[in-house]
Scaffold this motif. Structure first.
Motif, short mmCIF file in Angstrom:
data_model
loop_
_atom_site.label_atom_id
_atom_site.label_comp_id
_atom_site.label_asym_id
_atom_site.label_seq_id
_atom_site.Cartn_x
_atom_site.Cartn_y
_atom_site.Cartn_z
N VAL A 58 0.76 -1.18 -0.06
CA VAL A 58 -0.14 -0.05 0.03
C VAL A 58 0.90 1.35 -0.09
CG1 VAL A 58 -1.85 1.22 1.30
CG2 VAL A 58 -1.85 -1.44 1.06
N VAL A 62 0.66 4.00 -2.92
CA VAL A 62 0.33 5.22 -2.61
C VAL A 62 1.23 6.33 -2.63
CG1 VAL A 62 -0.94 6.77 -0.85
CG2 VAL A 62 -1.82 4.64 -1.32
N GLY A 66 1.74 6.45 -6.77
CA GLY A 66 0.66 7.46 -6.76
C GLY A 66 1.01 8.92 -6.93
#
Length: 157
Positions: A58, A62, A66
Motif C-alpha cells: 500500500v 500510494v 501515486g
C-alpha cells in the motif's frame, strides 16, 4: 481587468525531449501501479493476486507510485496549459527540477523496498514483474534528472 496572466495552449510542447520523457514517465507510472497492485511479492501465495498483502504494498502504491504519478501529470498539464510561460516569475522550471529530483529519490527508495520485499518472500517468477517495471520507471526518472542537471540555465532555455 484580469486576475492573472492568460493561460494558453503550449503548441511547442512536443518540441522538447523532456516533455516526451514526461509522457513516458506517465505511462511507466501507470504500468507500475498496475503491476504493484496485481503482482506484488508476498509471503502467502506464489502467484499474482488482486489483493493487498502487506502495508509496504500500500505504501508503494500510494506514496511512491501515486504521488509521483500525480506530480508528473500536474507538470504535464501545467506545461500544456502554458503555466510555465504565464507564471514565469515563480520560476516553474526550477520547481520542476526539484520535483524531478524528489521523484527520482522516491523511486530509488521504492526500488530498495521492493527488493527487500522480494528477498523476504518465497521465490516466484511472477514477482519479478513489479521489480522490472519499477526499475524502468526509475531509469526514466534518472534520465530526466541527468537532463535537468546538464541544463545550465534552470529557466529552461
Amino acid at each position: 481587468m484580469t486576475d492573472g496572466p492568460p493561460l494558453m495552449l503550449n503548441r511547442a510542447f512536443f518540441e522538447r525531449k523532456e516533455n516526451f520523457l514526461k509522457i513516458l514517465q506517465l505511462i511507466f507510472g501507470f504500468i507500475n501501479i498496475f503491476t504493484n497492485y496485481w503482482c506484488y511479492p508476498n509471503p502467502h501465495f506464489l502467484y499474482c493476486g488482486e489483493r493487498y498483502f502487506t502495508s509496504s504494498q500500500v505504501f508503494q502504491l500510494v506514496v511512491f507510485n501515486g504521488f509521483c504519478l500525480f506530480l508528473t501529470l500536474s507538470m504535464i498539464l501545467a506545461n500544456i496549459a502554458g503555466a510555465y510561460d504565464a507564471f514565469y516569475k515563480t520560476n516553474p522550471y526550477l520547481l520542476e527540477r526539484y520535483l524531478v529530483f524528489l521523484q527520482t529519490f522516491l523511486y530509488i527508495v521504492a526500488c530498495i523496498t521492493l527488493i527487500v520485499d522480494y528477498e523476504n518472500s518465497p521465490y516466484a517468477k511472477a514477482f519479478t514483474v513489479p521489480l522490472i517495471s519499477t526499475s524502468f520507471t526509475l531509469l526514466a526518472y534518472v534520465i530526466d534528472t541527468t537532463m535537468q542537471c546538464r541544463r545550465k540555465n534552470p529557466l529552461g532555455h
